[in-house]
Design a protein around this motif. Structure first.
Motif, PDB file in Angstrom:
ATOM      1  N   ASN A   1       0.805  -1.222   0.000  1.00  0.00           N
ATOM      2  CA  ASN A   1       0.000   0.000   0.000  1.00  0.00           C
ATOM      3  C   ASN A   1       0.842   1.278   0.000  1.00  0.00           C
ATOM      4  N   TYR A   2       2.168   1.148   0.037  1.00  0.00           N
ATOM      5  CA  TYR A   2       3.036   2.325   0.149  1.00  0.00           C
ATOM      6  C   TYR A   2       3.980   2.400  -1.041  1.00  0.00           C
TER       7      TYR A   2
ATOM      8  N   TYR B   1       6.667   3.591   4.084  1.00  0.00           N
ATOM      9  CA  TYR B   1       6.254   2.433   4.881  1.00  0.00           C
ATOM     10  C   TYR B   1       6.835   2.522   6.293  1.00  0.00           C
TER      11      TYR B   1
END
Length: 567
Positions: free
Chosen positions: A73-74, A80
């Motif tokens: 998701n990063y 992150y």
């Protein structure tokens, strides 16, 4: 405890005490316990925080965990890692596990890393982000760290001793002490961090009491006596109250009792009161490091003139108040509802403590009170009348006479009073359930009109040249005798040790409660010879020995005369 665990703790005790002892020449004994215990507390809460932080980080980096942060998701590792860092600073992760939230300023690595910088230096306090702090002294840094912890943890409000800067301790000595405390290993393969800290705290309190002599007794009751009272009362469940709590030894021992008997700590609630502000803080910190919820009235206060728990009715009341305390009744009225058995004399608070405790005792509760021996027999200033009324209303359950030299602070002989408001029996069940039901004590026989006397003066051993202690076997012997008497299973009078006496018998002794009057002397095994025959034989033997003595004396005089001496 396993031998390896005990050896680990003993080595830790020795190392820490040697480190703390360096402060002796720089600070008063009554003060330096606060210096040492405050730093030990800081080290513990910081270590517990770091331990939890590592657990959280492992969960966050585990993508299969409910708390896991998905790397996909990063956009970058930097983004992150920043998310992981921010998550690690969310306080709910810590408080949900009863771990104190430790702000960046108070974390041990920051304290130790900056303990020896020059005054006026701007230092960095790191929690992943740079925060500047103007260093003035190591004492001020410690005070600010403690202040931050109190702000973030409401349970600790007004508990921590924030006076390091005021004490003006040599910064080099303080820095050395910090380095030594940094070596405390709050991790062990079988011992929990809380257990290690609790042991260190208890050991230090005992050592400080020895160092301070008489003054040390204001906050410390010998462990053996605390253990004995707790083993006799068995506080499995309910409200536990100590109106003269010192550093909270009875609460700690109650916690240990529950753990040893596989009970739940949450089944008891703790109430206490203490007038000395520094001792009040010691007790509150003692509870905080063990995770025990407590109600100490919010502030230090005089138990007699400012009762912080007026509506409390406790299931167990235990106390070691100051012996024979004078001038205790300032601000206390003669018609106080606590004086149900008579007005205590102004010159001695013994029966004031007793009646205060009885007033706060639940209908089926039990209490144990340590007092000077004079309380068992004194008839001055209404004390005899109060004792008589307590007996006639059947409040006294057991009297235990203790051996001398148990205390670090006094040589006054002491005894333990055990009282209850209900001696009626009930259907037999586990004693731990004795506070259930109305008007009866399940598991115990009806003991109406009886008092158990135990003479423990010959028990114990000398642990050093000046102090006596009980062995675990001594404690078990006394406690088992009490429990067997209450249940009616396996109890019998033992000459010179225990006796169950009726109220009528006690009346015959003018209501004096000294156990020695009731337990008698130990029987000596006979040799089968009748007394009259033995007396005649021994008299004849003595006469013969006198005759032999006379002959020997005459012979000596004759010999001396032959040598020219005038005899």
């Amino acid at each position: 405890m396993k031998q390896e665990e005990q050896q680990f703790l003993n080595n830790l005790d020795k190392k820490l005490w040697n480190a703390a002892d360096r402060l002796r020449s720089n600070i008063d004994a009554a003060e330096y316990k606060h210096v040492v215990l405050g730093l030990i507390f800081l080290k513990y809460v910081s270590d517990a925080f770091v331990e939890r932080k590592l657990e959280i980080e492992a969960m966050l980096r585990d993508e299969k965990h409910d708390y896991g942060v998905l790397r996909a998701n990063y956009k970058s590792d930097k983004e992150y890692e920043a998310t992981i860092h921010d998550e690690l600073e969310i306080r709910d992760y810590y408080t949900e596990k009863n771990v104190f939230w430790v702000p960046a300023l108070a974390r041990w690595e920051n304290l130790q890393n900056n303990a020896k910088v020059a005054p006026g230096t701007e230092i960095e306090i790191r929690n992943g982000k740079k925060v500047t702090y103007k260093f003035t002294s190591i004492g001020k840094l410690i005070d600010d760290a403690l202040e931050e912890i109190e702000k973030e943890n409401p349970k600790l409000k007004n508990v921590l001793d924030k006076n390091y800067a005021r004490r003006q301790i040599d910064p080099n000595i303080l820095g050395q002490l910090i380095d030594k405390i940094a070596e405390i290993p709050f991790q062990h393969k079988t011992l929990h961090a809380k257990d290690i800290l609790g042991h260190v705290y208890e050991y230090f309190l005992g050592q400080f009491a020895l160092s301070e002599g008489k003054k040390g007794g204001q906050y410390y009751t010998p462990k053996a006596i605390v253990t004995l009272i707790v083993e006799m009362l068995q506080p499995y469940k309910g409200r536990v109250y100590d109106p003269a709590m010192g550093s909270g030894g009875f609460f700690v021992s109650s916690e240990k009792f529950i753990e040893e008997h596989k009970g739940k700590l949450g089944n008891i609630s703790v109430y206490g009161q203490e007038s000395n502000p520094t001792t009040w803080r010691l007790a509150a910190m003692n509870m905080a490091i063990r995770g025990i919820d407590f109600n100490f009235g919010g502030e230090p206060a005089n138990t007699f003139s400012n009762d912080k728990h007026p509506d409390l009715r406790a299931d167990f009341v235990m106390a070691n108040p100051p012996f024979n305390m004078k001038e205790w009744n300032t601000g206390v009225k003669d018609d106080d509802p606590r004086w149900q058995y008579g007005i205590p004399p102004a010159g001695n608070a013994n029966f004031a403590w007793m009646q205060h405790m009885l007033y706060h005792l639940a209908p089926n509760g039990s209490m144990g009170l340590l007092l000077a021996n004079g309380s068992m027999s004194s008839n001055t200033n209404n004390e005899g009348e109060i004792r008589k009324r307590l007996l006639e209303e059947d409040r006294i359950e057991c009297m235990v006479a203790l051996p001398g030299q148990l205390f670090t602070n006094t040589q006054i002989p002491a005894c333990i009073w055990f009282l209850t408001k209900n001696k009626k029996g009930g259907a037999h069940s586990a004693p731990s359930s004795r506070h259930s039901g109305e008007g009866r004590n399940p598991g115990f026989r009806d003991r109406t009109g009886e008092v158990l006397f135990i003479d423990a003066r010959n028990l114990g051993y000398m642990k050093d040249r000046v102090l006596r202690d009980f062995t675990p076997e001594d404690i078990k012997k006394i406690a088992d005798t009490f429990h067997n008497w209450k249940t009616g299973e396996g109890y019998e009078d033992v000459a010179a040790f225990c006796c169950s006496a009726t109220l009528e018998k006690i009346k015959g002794h003018d209501y004096v409660l000294t156990p020695g009057r009731y337990v008698g002397a130990a029987e000596v095994e006979g040799d089968g010879e009748e007394f009259a025959d033995k007396m005649a034989r021994l008299t004849a033997q003595l006469k013969e020995q006198f005759e032999q003595s006379d002959k020997l004396e005459a012979e000596i005089k004759k010999n001396l005369a032959g040598l020219g001496y005038d005899v």
